[in-house]
Scaffold this active site. Structure first.
Site, PDB file in Angstrom:
ATOM      1  CE1 TYR A   1      -1.164   3.611   2.525  1.00 13.72           C
ATOM      2  CE2 TYR A   1      -2.693   3.355   0.686  1.00 13.72           C
ATOM      3  CZ  TYR A   1      -2.106   4.136   1.666  1.00 13.72           C
ATOM      4  OH  TYR A   1      -2.456   5.450   1.771  1.00 13.72           O
TER       5      TYR A   1
ATOM      6  CG  HIS B   1      -4.356   1.243   3.532  1.00 13.04           C
ATOM      7  ND1 HIS B   1      -5.320   0.784   2.685  1.00 13.04           N
ATOM      8  CD2 HIS B   1      -4.370   2.581   3.405  1.00 13.04           C
ATOM      9  CE1 HIS B   1      -5.885   1.797   2.051  1.00 13.04           C
ATOM     10  NE2 HIS B   1      -5.326   2.897   2.458  1.00 13.04           N
TER      11      HIS B   1
END
Ligand code: GCO
Ligand code: MG
Length: 444
Positions: free
Chosen positions: A200, A249
């Site tokens: 991410y 995330h």
């Protein structure tokens, strides 16, 4: 002309005195209007301006009143479902609100919140935010004051920012972090690509780990080890001065999240973000009991049922809500005030999928509250500057609020049309799926 003006005019000479008297008269007129209660503007029209100047779909609501030249803008950006926001505004909020007094912000927010019966939905909240922030803009323009003045004035000179340092390899992230530090940033988020999988917030790692499918793949423990290597290198190579942030995330299981937060203690993060998914927020009490790593959560929240428990029990240090997903400035300032009572600070979500109007709204709130924590920084390109005037100015890692009435921004609708939504995106702006090696899809 009063005696004071006469003496002044004799001293200053005719023209200058006339100008001064005219300025004082307009200032006086503004005071009089406020004293006698300026005529309440009525909402005459509500429209949605859509554009994609930086590859991310932005939605801005314009509320026009029945008073010539009195209108305002609000951010309604929900990039993954942008096409749902416009009808929510035009088919539902516009018929409900046209003709209503634009200066009754709280009443209009409550009306809009109640009007869908089922509430706290992302698309409806964004539509409400667009109207709400526009009404605050109108209030400021009407009063001749920047919105932060309506919120109590400045509690600080400018808004401290964090930049996004990322890259496929750790060395790239370190170089990116050094770039932000050279610009004066004191806080930097670090994210790195993970070889062989879809991480991410950074370039994609090379190659591909074994899997039973051809979708983007992610393996938790490998990513975990990579993140620890990144944070160790960042702290070692960047030194103790810079404050490091990291966004997990929602990629790990809850027990991995607890371990991750504990393992981060030695890196002394400014905060660790989204270490859990919204569905797992009951685990925060376990993390809180086991580690001192500061925790940030909230960008995925739409409902008070999500943030209230975490703030009430001080289970997080920073509220990360996406202001338009909450329904606008009106709820955001209430939750910020709640946070102040419990020493939970703000770190409102501010990546590319917040319009410049939304960024400015956050800056006006950030600059006026005591429990401000940090603001996420987004750089605006030339196309964005062509559409939005009065963009936030970044200097030495700070954003500055405009000093002109309302947000101090204008939207060039003709320029916006030059950057329409890109419908070639395979998912129409949606969020792609990433799967574990066995094919199990993950929240990411
Ligand atoms: C952040 C966020 C974003 C989101 C994006 C989703 O911390 O800024 O995690 O990067 O992934 O806003 O559209
Ligand atoms: Mg995030």
């Amino acid at each position: 002309m009063r005696r004071r003006e006469i003496f002044k005019s004799m001293a200053l000479g005719g023209a200058a005195a006339a100008l001064l008297a005219k300025k004082e008269a307009s200032a006086q007129e503004r005071v009089d209007r406020a004293a006698r209660g300026a005529p309440s503007p009525k909402i005459r029209d509500i429209s949605v301006i859509e554009c994609q100047p930086q590859g991310v779909r932005l939605s801005v609501v314009k509320v026009t009143t029945d008073q010539a030249g009195l209108y305002g803008y609000g951010c309604a950006t929900y990039t993954q479902r942008a096409d749902l926001v416009k009808p929510a505004v035009e088919k539902y909020l516009k018929p409900l609100l046209v003709g209503r007094p634009a200066d009754r912000i709280e009443d209009i927010w409550q009306m809009a919140y109640n009007s869908s019966y089922w509430r706290n939905a992302a698309d409806l909240n964004n539509a409400m935010s667009g109207v709400d922030q526009a009404l605050w803009d109108i209030k400021g323009r009407q009063a001749g004051l920047p919105v932060y003045q309506l919120l109590g004035g400045k509690a600080r000179e400018a808004v401290d920012l964090y930049g996004h340092a990322g890259g496929a390899e750790i060395a790239d992230v370190i170089a990116s972090a050094k770039h932000y530090m050279s610009l004066g940033f004191r806080k930097v988020r670090v994210q790195v690509g993970v070889p062989g999988m879809s991480g991410y917030g950074a370039g994609k790692g090379a190659g591909r780990i074994p899997s039973l499918h051809d979708y983007p793949v992610f393996e938790r423990e490998g990513a975990y080890r990579r993140a620890m290597a990144l944070l160790d290198a960042a702290r070692t190579q960047l030194g103790d001065e810079v404050e490091l942030l990291h966004d997990a995330h929602e990629r790990y299981t809850p027990t991995q999240a607890i371990r991750f937060a504990k393992d981060c203690e030695k890196f002394r993060l400014f905060f660790l973000e989204d270490v859990l998914s919204p569905e797992d927020i009951s685990y925060f009490k376990l993390i809180r009991q086991q580690t001192t790593t500061p925790l940030a959560m909230g960008e995925l929240f739409n409902s008070p049922h999500e943030w209230t428990p975490l703030i009430k029990d001080q289970l997080i240090d920073y509220m990360r809500m996406h202001v338009s997903q909450m329904g606008g400035l009106t709820p955001a300032r209430k939750v910020a005030a709640m946070g102040e009572l419990l020493n939970v600070r703000t770190a409102f979500h501010g990546p590319g999928d917040v319009s410049p109007i939304g960024h400015m709204a956050m800056i006006h709130l950030d600059i006026s509250i005591t429990n401000f924590g940090i603001q996420e920084y987004t750089e605006f390109n030339a196309a964005t500057a062509e559409i939005f005037s009065g963009l936030p100015v970044m200097k030495d890692g700070y954003f500055y609020a405009n000093e002109t009435p309302g947000w101090g921004m204008e939207v060039n609708e003709a320029a916006a049309k030059k950057y329409p939504f890109d419908y070639k995106h395979p998912l129409n702006g949606g969020w792609g799926d990433i799967r574990l090696p066995d094919g199990q899809i993950i929240k990411q």
